[in-house]
Design a protein around this motif. Structure first.
Motif, mmCIF file in Angstrom:
data_model
loop_
_atom_site.group_PDB
_atom_site.id
_atom_site.type_symbol
_atom_site.label_atom_id
_atom_site.label_comp_id
_atom_site.label_asym_id
_atom_site.label_seq_id
_atom_site.Cartn_x
_atom_site.Cartn_y
_atom_site.Cartn_z
ATOM 1 N N HIS A 144 -6.626 5.952 -2.153
ATOM 2 C CA HIS A 144 -5.990 5.016 -1.237
ATOM 3 C C HIS A 144 -6.169 5.571 0.164
ATOM 4 C CE1 HIS A 144 -2.766 7.994 -1.652
ATOM 5 N NE2 HIS A 144 -2.894 7.823 -2.950
ATOM 6 N N GLY B 21 -4.732 0.614 2.046
ATOM 7 C CA GLY B 21 -4.837 0.797 0.606
ATOM 8 C C GLY B 21 -6.173 0.334 0.064
ATOM 9 N N ASP C 148 0.665 5.267 -5.199
ATOM 10 C CA ASP C 148 -0.551 4.464 -5.287
ATOM 11 C C ASP C 148 -0.238 3.049 -4.791
ATOM 12 O OD1 ASP C 148 -3.129 3.761 -5.784
ATOM 13 O OD2 ASP C 148 -3.069 4.066 -7.952
ATOM 14 N N ASP C 149 -1.286 2.322 -4.508
ATOM 15 C CA ASP C 149 -1.106 0.940 -4.036
ATOM 16 C C ASP C 149 -0.689 0.041 -5.198
ATOM 17 O OD1 ASP C 149 -2.229 1.965 -1.654
ATOM 18 O OD2 ASP C 149 -4.231 1.606 -2.474
ATOM 19 N N THR D 129 0.840 -1.189 0.000
ATOM 20 C CA THR D 129 0.000 0.000 0.000
ATOM 21 C C THR D 129 0.881 1.246 0.000
ATOM 22 O OG1 THR D 129 -0.103 -0.047 2.421
ATOM 23 C CG2 THR D 129 -1.852 -1.169 1.215
ATOM 24 N N SER D 130 0.352 2.337 -0.529
ATOM 25 C CA SER D 130 1.115 3.585 -0.581
ATOM 26 C C SER D 130 1.091 4.312 0.751
ATOM 27 C CB SER D 130 0.559 4.489 -1.685
ATOM 28 O OG SER D 130 -0.817 4.757 -1.448
ATOM 29 N N ASP E 184 -9.280 -2.657 -7.766
ATOM 30 C CA ASP E 184 -8.504 -1.481 -7.348
ATOM 31 C C ASP E 184 -9.479 -0.318 -7.161
ATOM 32 O OD1 ASP E 184 -6.839 0.639 -6.948
ATOM 33 O OD2 ASP E 184 -5.724 0.443 -8.820
#
Length: 396
Positions: free
Chosen positions: A214, A190, A385-386, A185-186, A210
């Motif tokens: 996030h 996420g 981003d994830d 995850t970012s 997706d």
């Protein structure tokens, strides 16, 4: 005198007064009691003061500069060398209010100073300012610690929704597959999700979703999704039908403006096919050994167009079927793989087939690791981003 902009209760604050003069100690105590401070301790020099700090755990030290045994500057410097007391407010009191004296106090680590003879109003104001600042800092630190702890628990819960390594190994052995996955995850949480679902009769479901954005909001959506999956059986249903049902269910629970891309496919080992439907996911990569060329297997990007989940109840999805015989593979990934980059820029969708070929040349059996190595080598961290990547290969 104008009322202070912020007036917190100081009744639970502890103040240590360090001064070799008994009259000064008593006078200071009398003054700060007017501010509501009742927990007061005393020391007569810096050495006693250091012992009192460890014993009494004050929130503020009122410290005289000139004292026998150990003066105030030496005591303050000793406090600052101790990480435990690095942030403890120290308010110097000095009869010398020259610029040079003030500089000495600040260089020793003092937070502020008051001049002797003590002016009660100024003394109370400076003490209150230091204590209120410390209370706010402690409250903020406690809040941050609590949030970090709760986010850590939430992350563990989110990770538990994904297939465990042991589960992947069991499925891989049962279906004659090589299964590798990467999930990052970012931030603490996420919006990526993926799953693998044995459907019986040699069929295996593959799902990757997706959610937009996030963090906490996206993570909550993954929990919503997981609940819905349990209510929507996949057996005896085409991927397009199942994705249509999932979309309708998400429309009922997602807040306005929230949506998700998705890929759902069924690998049928009895007839060597992959049938899938997509909702705007990044193009999956399909590799087949049927048209083996000099440079390796036939690799193609699959069409994954489709209306994203959660924006319209009337969205319809289309099934596509491809051969996926023994020796073939499927590579799924979230858009972070192609959109996150560094100085050389993001990878981009069209470059993914060569990206896969390069990884296969480095590790034919488990190319996901060299793919991730290449991605992180060209990408600035932390990720924006994830990232989820899943490698599914049929053993030859």
């Amino acid at each position: 005198m104008a009322a202070p902009a912020l007036s917190l209760s100081l009744s639970d604050c502890r103040v240590l007064i360090v001064d070799d003069n008994e009259f000064n100690r008593k006078s200071l105590a009398l003054v700060i009691r007017r501010a509501g401070i009742t927990q007061i301790a005393f020391a007569e020099n810096g050495r006693e003061g250091l012992a009192a700090v460890d014993r009494f755990r004050p929130d503020l030290v009122l410290l005289d500069v000139d004292m026998p045994v150990m003066n105030g500057l030496e005591m303050c410097e000793a406090l600052r060398r101790n990480a435990t007391h690095e942030e403890l407010p120290v308010l110097f009191q000095t009869a010398l209010d020259s610029d040079e004296e003030q500089v000495r106090c600040f260089e020793a680590g003092g937070s502020d100073f008051i001049s002797k003879p003590i002016k009660p109003g100024e003394c109370v104001a400076r003490v209150r300012h230091q204590l209120e600042k410390r209370k706010l800092f402690n409250d903020l630190a406690a809040f941050r610690e609590r949030v970090q702890r709760e986010l850590s628990h939430a992350r563990a819960m989110q990770t538990s929704l994904l297939p465990e390594d042991r589960r992947l190994a069991e499925v891989a052995d049962r279906y004659g597959l090589t299964l590798d996955a990467h999930f990052e995850t970012s931030s603490e949480l996420g919006g990526d999700f993926w799953g693998i679902y044995p459907l019986g009769d040699g069929r295996l479901g593959l799902l990757m979703v997706d959610f937009a954005g996030h963090g906490i909001t996206a993570a909550i959506n993954t929990f919503r999704l997981h609940t819905l999956i349990d209510r929507l059986p996949m057996q005896h249903m085409a991927p397009s039908q199942w994705l249509t049902q999932l979309n309708a269910a998400l429309n009922d629970v997602l807040p306005r403006g929230q949506f998700a891309t998705a890929f759902f496919g069924i690998l049928d080992l009895a007839v060597d096919t992959l049938t899938f439907a997509a909702a705007g996911s990044p193009n999956p990569v399909l590799g087949t050994p049927a048209a083996v060329r000099e440079n390796g297997p036939d690799i193609r990007l699959l069409d994954s167009a489709g209306l994203v989940l959660g924006v319209s109840r009337r969205a319809q999805y289309v099934d596509q079927t491809y051969r996926l015989p023994r020796g073939g593979f499927l590579f799924l990934y979230s858009d972070a793989l192609i959109e996150c980059g560094g100085e050389v820029g993001p990878l981009g969708q069209d470059a993914v087939p060569d990206f896969v070929r390069d990884a296969l040349a480095r590790d034919r059996q488990h190319p996901l690791r060299p793919m991730m190595d290449s991605f992180y080598a060209r990408t600035r961290l932390p990720l924006r981003d994830d990232l989820t990547a899943v490698w599914v290969a049929r053993r030859a």
